[in-house]
Design a protein around this motif. Sequence first.
Motif, PDB file in Angstrom:
ATOM      1  N   PRO A  58      -7.042  15.379  -3.185  1.00 51.89           N
ATOM      2  CA  PRO A  58      -7.167  14.312  -2.185  1.00 51.89           C
ATOM      3  C   PRO A  58      -7.962  13.108  -2.705  1.00 51.89           C
ATOM      4  N   HIS A  61      -5.767  11.203  -5.135  1.00 50.32           N
ATOM      5  CA  HIS A  61      -4.729  10.516  -4.362  1.00 50.32           C
ATOM      6  C   HIS A  61      -5.259   9.205  -3.803  1.00 50.32           C
ATOM      7  N   GLN A  62      -6.432   9.236  -3.214  1.00 53.73           N
ATOM      8  CA  GLN A  62      -7.031   8.017  -2.662  1.00 53.73           C
ATOM      9  C   GLN A  62      -7.327   6.999  -3.751  1.00 53.73           C
TER      10      GLN A  62
END
Length: 72
Positions: A58, A61-62
């Motif tokens: 995550p 991804h950001q």
Amino acid sequence: MREYRSSEDLLFLFGSNALLARAAKDTAPDAWRRGLAFTLDGLRAEAADPLPVAPLSPVQHQQVLGNLTGAP
């Protein structure tokens, strides 16, 4: 009228992967391999092969999305 796929479609498809690969190069330098595997699996009729690298976390991804948009 039916639209047919063309070589320009492939350029768009692979160009999209190249854009994401550039955005991910510092965060996840091998992430392009996963995107390419998805693309190639989608272009063939036989069963898909296992993907070569794990998905982005995550946080990665950001960071990649931030790289695409220019966000810090």
